[in-house]
Design a protein around this motif. Structure first.
Motif, PDB file in Angstrom:
ATOM      1  N   HIS A  26       0.860  -1.195   0.000  1.00 55.83           N
ATOM      2  CA  HIS A  26       0.000   0.000   0.000  1.00 55.83           C
ATOM      3  C   HIS A  26       0.891   1.238   0.000  1.00 55.83           C
ATOM      4  O   HIS A  26       1.043   1.923   1.019  1.00 55.83           O
ATOM      5  CB  HIS A  26      -0.932   0.002   1.211  1.00 55.83           C
ATOM      6  CG  HIS A  26      -1.771  -1.238   1.337  1.00 55.83           C
ATOM      7  ND1 HIS A  26      -2.871  -1.476   0.556  1.00 55.83           N
ATOM      8  CD2 HIS A  26      -1.636  -2.329   2.142  1.00 55.83           C
ATOM      9  CE1 HIS A  26      -3.396  -2.650   0.879  1.00 55.83           C
ATOM     10  NE2 HIS A  26      -2.664  -3.190   1.828  1.00 55.83           N
ATOM     11  N   LEU A  27       1.487   1.549  -1.136  1.00 53.13           N
ATOM     12  CA  LEU A  27       2.418   2.678  -1.214  1.00 53.13           C
ATOM     13  C   LEU A  27       1.748   3.994  -0.838  1.00 53.13           C
ATOM     14  O   LEU A  27       2.378   4.861  -0.222  1.00 53.13           O
ATOM     15  CB  LEU A  27       3.003   2.777  -2.630  1.00 53.13           C
ATOM     16  CG  LEU A  27       4.065   1.728  -2.998  1.00 53.13           C
ATOM     17  CD1 LEU A  27       4.399   1.816  -4.475  1.00 53.13           C
ATOM     18  CD2 LEU A  27       5.322   1.932  -2.156  1.00 53.13           C
ATOM     19  N   ALA A  28       0.485   4.141  -1.196  1.00 56.52           N
ATOM     20  CA  ALA A  28      -0.189   5.413  -0.947  1.00 56.52           C
ATOM     21  C   ALA A  28      -0.305   5.733   0.537  1.00 56.52           C
ATOM     22  O   ALA A  28      -0.310   6.907   0.925  1.00 56.52           O
ATOM     23  CB  ALA A  28      -1.583   5.408  -1.585  1.00 56.52           C
ATOM     24  N   LYS A  80       0.990   0.767  -7.178  1.00 54.96           N
ATOM     25  CA  LYS A  80       0.367   0.738  -5.852  1.00 54.96           C
ATOM     26  C   LYS A  80       1.102  -0.139  -4.851  1.00 54.96           C
ATOM     27  O   LYS A  80       0.905  -0.013  -3.646  1.00 54.96           O
ATOM     28  CB  LYS A  80      -1.090   0.268  -5.974  1.00 54.96           C
ATOM     29  CG  LYS A  80      -1.953   1.222  -6.784  1.00 54.96           C
ATOM     30  CD  LYS A  80      -3.387   0.715  -6.898  1.00 54.96           C
ATOM     31  CE  LYS A  80      -4.243   1.682  -7.713  1.00 54.96           C
ATOM     32  NZ  LYS A  80      -5.632   1.185  -7.882  1.00 54.96           N
ATOM     33  N   ARG A  81       1.929  -1.085  -5.341  1.00 52.58           N
ATOM     34  CA  ARG A  81       2.670  -1.964  -4.429  1.00 52.58           C
ATOM     35  C   ARG A  81       4.019  -2.302  -5.034  1.00 52.58           C
ATOM     36  O   ARG A  81       4.177  -2.266  -6.263  1.00 52.58           O
ATOM     37  CB  ARG A  81       1.883  -3.251  -4.127  1.00 52.58           C
ATOM     38  CG  ARG A  81       1.479  -4.042  -5.354  1.00 52.58           C
ATOM     39  CD  ARG A  81       0.491  -5.141  -5.010  1.00 52.58           C
ATOM     40  NE  ARG A  81       0.039  -5.868  -6.187  1.00 52.58           N
ATOM     41  CZ  ARG A  81       0.524  -7.036  -6.592  1.00 52.58           C
ATOM     42  NH1 ARG A  81       1.495  -7.620  -5.892  1.00 52.58           N
ATOM     43  NH2 ARG A  81       0.060  -7.640  -7.665  1.00 52.58           N
ATOM     44  N   ALA A  82       4.991  -2.604  -4.177  1.00 50.45           N
ATOM     45  CA  ALA A  82       6.352  -2.805  -4.680  1.00 50.45           C
ATOM     46  C   ALA A  82       7.161  -3.687  -3.733  1.00 50.45           C
ATOM     47  O   ALA A  82       6.919  -3.723  -2.524  1.00 50.45           O
ATOM     48  CB  ALA A  82       7.058  -1.458  -4.852  1.00 50.45           C
ATOM     49  N   ILE A  83       8.118  -4.412  -4.316  1.00 57.04           N
ATOM     50  CA  ILE A  83       9.166  -5.113  -3.569  1.00 57.04           C
ATOM     51  C   ILE A  83      10.502  -4.535  -4.014  1.00 57.04           C
ATOM     52  O   ILE A  83      10.768  -4.447  -5.218  1.00 57.04           O
ATOM     53  CB  ILE A  83       9.154  -6.630  -3.846  1.00 57.04           C
ATOM     54  CG1 ILE A  83       7.900  -7.288  -3.288  1.00 57.04           C
ATOM     55  CG2 ILE A  83      10.388  -7.297  -3.245  1.00 57.04           C
ATOM     56  CD1 ILE A  83       7.815  -8.771  -3.600  1.00 57.04           C
ATOM     57  N   ASN A  84      11.333  -4.119  -3.065  1.00 55.53           N
ATOM     58  CA  ASN A  84      12.673  -3.618  -3.354  1.00 55.53           C
ATOM     59  C   ASN A  84      13.694  -4.492  -2.638  1.00 55.53           C
ATOM     60  O   ASN A  84      13.634  -4.641  -1.409  1.00 55.53           O
ATOM     61  CB  ASN A  84      12.827  -2.162  -2.895  1.00 55.53           C
ATOM     62  CG  ASN A  84      12.108  -1.188  -3.803  1.00 55.53           C
ATOM     63  OD1 ASN A  84      12.695  -0.625  -4.720  1.00 55.53           O
ATOM     64  ND2 ASN A  84      10.813  -0.996  -3.572  1.00 55.53           N
ATOM     65  N   ASP A 101       7.185  -4.007  -9.329  1.00 58.72           N
ATOM     66  CA  ASP A 101       6.085  -3.074  -9.051  1.00 58.72           C
ATOM     67  C   ASP A 101       4.803  -3.565  -9.702  1.00 58.72           C
ATOM     68  O   ASP A 101       4.838  -4.290 -10.709  1.00 58.72           O
ATOM     69  CB  ASP A 101       6.411  -1.674  -9.592  1.00 58.72           C
ATOM     70  CG  ASP A 101       7.715  -1.126  -9.061  1.00 58.72           C
ATOM     71  OD1 ASP A 101       7.870  -1.087  -7.826  1.00 58.72           O
ATOM     72  OD2 ASP A 101       8.578  -0.751  -9.872  1.00 58.72           O
ATOM     73  N   SER A 102       3.668  -3.137  -9.154  1.00 56.93           N
ATOM     74  CA  SER A 102       2.386  -3.512  -9.750  1.00 56.93           C
ATOM     75  C   SER A 102       1.351  -2.410  -9.500  1.00 56.93           C
ATOM     76  O   SER A 102       1.319  -1.827  -8.415  1.00 56.93           O
ATOM     77  CB  SER A 102       1.896  -4.837  -9.162  1.00 56.93           C
ATOM     78  OG  SER A 102       0.686  -5.225  -9.778  1.00 56.93           O
ATOM     79  N   ASP A 110      -3.716  -6.365  -5.681  1.00 54.59           N
ATOM     80  CA  ASP A 110      -3.324  -7.642  -5.096  1.00 54.59           C
ATOM     81  C   ASP A 110      -2.218  -7.416  -4.064  1.00 54.59           C
ATOM     82  O   ASP A 110      -1.952  -6.278  -3.683  1.00 54.59           O
ATOM     83  CB  ASP A 110      -2.847  -8.587  -6.204  1.00 54.59           C
ATOM     84  CG  ASP A 110      -3.042 -10.049  -5.839  1.00 54.59           C
ATOM     85  OD1 ASP A 110      -3.283 -10.317  -4.650  1.00 54.59           O
ATOM     86  OD2 ASP A 110      -2.948 -10.903  -6.738  1.00 54.59           O
ATOM     87  N   ALA A 111      -1.574  -8.461  -3.604  1.00 49.77           N
ATOM     88  CA  ALA A 111      -0.552  -8.311  -2.568  1.00 49.77           C
ATOM     89  C   ALA A 111       0.635  -9.222  -2.852  1.00 49.77           C
ATOM     90  O   ALA A 111       0.469 -10.382  -3.226  1.00 49.77           O
ATOM     91  CB  ALA A 111      -1.118  -8.619  -1.180  1.00 49.77           C
ATOM     92  N   PHE A 112       1.853  -8.683  -2.674  1.00 44.95           N
ATOM     93  CA  PHE A 112       3.049  -9.514  -2.670  1.00 44.95           C
ATOM     94  C   PHE A 112       3.118 -10.233  -1.323  1.00 44.95           C
ATOM     95  O   PHE A 112       2.638  -9.729  -0.302  1.00 44.95           O
ATOM     96  CB  PHE A 112       4.302  -8.656  -2.852  1.00 44.95           C
ATOM     97  CG  PHE A 112       4.435  -8.045  -4.229  1.00 44.95           C
ATOM     98  CD1 PHE A 112       4.492  -8.849  -5.353  1.00 44.95           C
ATOM     99  CD2 PHE A 112       4.511  -6.673  -4.387  1.00 44.95           C
ATOM    100  CE1 PHE A 112       4.618  -8.292  -6.622  1.00 44.95           C
ATOM    101  CE2 PHE A 112       4.641  -6.096  -5.644  1.00 44.95           C
ATOM    102  CZ  PHE A 112       4.696  -6.914  -6.770  1.00 44.95           C
TER     103      PHE A 112
END
Length: 489
Positions: free
Chosen positions: A85-87, A104-108, A124-125, A129-131
């Protein structure tokens, strides 16, 4: 992994980075993947390879490397960062580049390097949905291959041997890392790994079988992971380490194989992650539930009051676990706390049903499951859940196991399946029933029901079914995902 083989054969870094992005995009089903190269002299990250981004961004887009961006946060903390939930993220801001693409979502995941980090591999997506934790492990595996390929190519272009740079990478990692022969004999460890097993000098463990450094009851699990890694398949297990002072810590360990190259034999590499806090939370939760259930009295009036109070107490525990999960910085801890909250809610629903039935010794399983599914529906949101159940009477002491198994299987469908979820319960002989959970996914992998991640959910299903390891099965005669569990009434 085909990417690993291709990376070892690659003659230039650009092809490695491009293939890494394609591998992550395919593996996670992500539309946007990129490699950000750290430029220390300017303290920024340059987008050098990617999938889904405009060609005009590749080689030109720059992101801040400070602690206020997701990628910079990953580099600064030296570990993977997951945000679904980047926002609403409080740890860092969303870069303008990501906002422009509606991410909206990311893995770094940091890509190791010497003397400074190579950069960041990011998935990123733009969807809702959810990682999950296993996605992090997958991206970390690809990032490690990038790091090794970069050091190999740098060594071939210069005068340093690849194994020298490998040692630098090893000692730069904040995670416990052990390098072994393909037979599982310890060759080297970084300082964190030596502290992990309680030695101050690497000479104390060099030449020792790595499996013997773990408690005896876990030797089989360690050996199985090594055997799987030897076949170039990623392997994971969880086990504790007991220090000389008696303190126990739990570790989630990933084992992978490095192919032979430049005359250097193949090796196995183990990377450990501390999951002690999660195990302690689960133990406290189990103790709390056990304590609450032991307080049930024999009197019908007392039973009703006790069920009412236990339900309220578990509701409070569920709320606290949910809040703690939302505040937890570690994605793995966050996921485990939320899973624990669902389990507490399930047990609480049992006490609510018994309270409504005036503490009766048995109740209608269909009525109980309908109430539980209503609660689960409120938690998971949009995915519809349907119940098809025979009128089966279940003893009060078996309601909690039935609810926990149902919740675990529904949660599994939410994580890995798709479409409508159907829960069915039908009589299966005099003393058992068949509980099935199906969804509209494309079927379960051939390795299922071998546990992934911690395997706690699978162990719960097997334990509470009353039939142990023989309880769980996959119906492969249907073109969708369906799990069957034999349940002892």
């Amino acid at each position: 992994m085909r990417f690993g083989e291709a990376a070892l054969a690659a003659r230039n870094l650009t092809s490695v980075l491009n293939e890494a992005c394609r591998t992550v995009a395919d593996g996670l089903g992500s539309h946007f993947v990129k490699v950000l190269r750290y430029v220390p002299e300017h303290d920024h990250l340059l987008l050098v390879a990617g999938v889904g981004w405009s060609p005009a961004e590749i080689g030109f887009a720059r992101l801040s490397a400070d602690n206020g961006s997701p990628a910079g946060y990953a580099i600064a903390n030296g570990k993977a960062v997951l945000s679904n939930h980047l926002a609403s993220e409080l740890r860092f801001r969303t870069p303008i580049l990501l906002e422009r693409y509606g991410i909206k979502r990311a893995i770094n995941v940091p890509i190791r390097g010497v003397p400074s980090p190579f950069g960041v591999l990011e998935a990123d997506s733009p969807d809702e949905d959810a990682f999950i934790a296993s996605d992090i492990a997958f991206v970390e595996g690809v990032a490690n291959i990038i790091a090794m390929s970069a050091e190999r190519l740098a060594a071939e272009a210069g005068d340093r041997r690849p194994e020298e740079l490998s040692t630098d990478i090893l000692y730069a990692s904040p995670d416990p890392i052990t390098v072994m022969t393909e037979e599982g004999v310890v060759q080297s460890m970084n300082a964190r790994a030596m502290s992990h097993v309680g030695v101050a000098d690497i000479a104390a463990v060099q030449g020792v079988k790595w499996a013997t450094l773990w408690p005896a009851q876990f030797h089989a699990a360690v050996e199985a992971a090594l055997a799987r890694a030897q076949t170039n398949s990623p392997a994971r297990f969880e086990a504790p380490i007991i220090a000389t002072d008696g303190a126990q810590t739990w570790w989630d360990v990933s084992v992978s194989r490095i192919e032979p190259q430049h005359g250097v034999p193949g090796r196995l590499v183990a990377v450990s992650r501390d999951v002690t806090e999660r195990h302690e939370q689960e133990a406290r939760l189990a103790a709390l539930i056990s304590d609450q259930e032991q307080q049930l009295g024999a009197s019908e009036a007392m039973m009703k009051e006790v069920h009412h109070r236990v339900r309220n107490s578990l509701q409070l525990v569920q709320t606290l676990l949910g809040l703690q999960g939302n505040l937890a910085p570690e994605p793995a801890v966050k996921a485990q706390l939320k899973a624990a909250a669902v389990r507490v809610m399930t047990v609480g629903s049992v006490h609510q049903r018994l309270y409504q039935d005036n503490g009766s010794a048995a109740t209608d399983a269909a009525r109980y499951l309908q109430g539980l599914i209503t609660d689960l529906q409120a938690v998971i949101g949009e995915r519809p859940i349907e119940l098809v159940a025979d009128p089966i009477t279940v003893a009060a002491v078996r309601l909690s196991p039935l609810g926990l198994i149902t919740a675990e299987l529904v949660t599994n469908s939410v994580k890995y399946g798709r479409g409508k979820i159907t829960v069915s319960l039908h009589a299966n002989g005099a003393n058992s029933a068949l509980l099935s959970v199906a969804d509209e996914g494309h079927g379960l992998p051939d390795t299922f029901p071998s546990p992934e991640g911690t395997g706690l959910g699978l162990r719960l299903v097997q334990t509470y079914s009353g039939f142990g390891r023989d309880a769980l099965g996959v119906d492969r005669s249907v073109p969708y995902s369906k799990i069957d569990v034999r349940f002892r009434l």
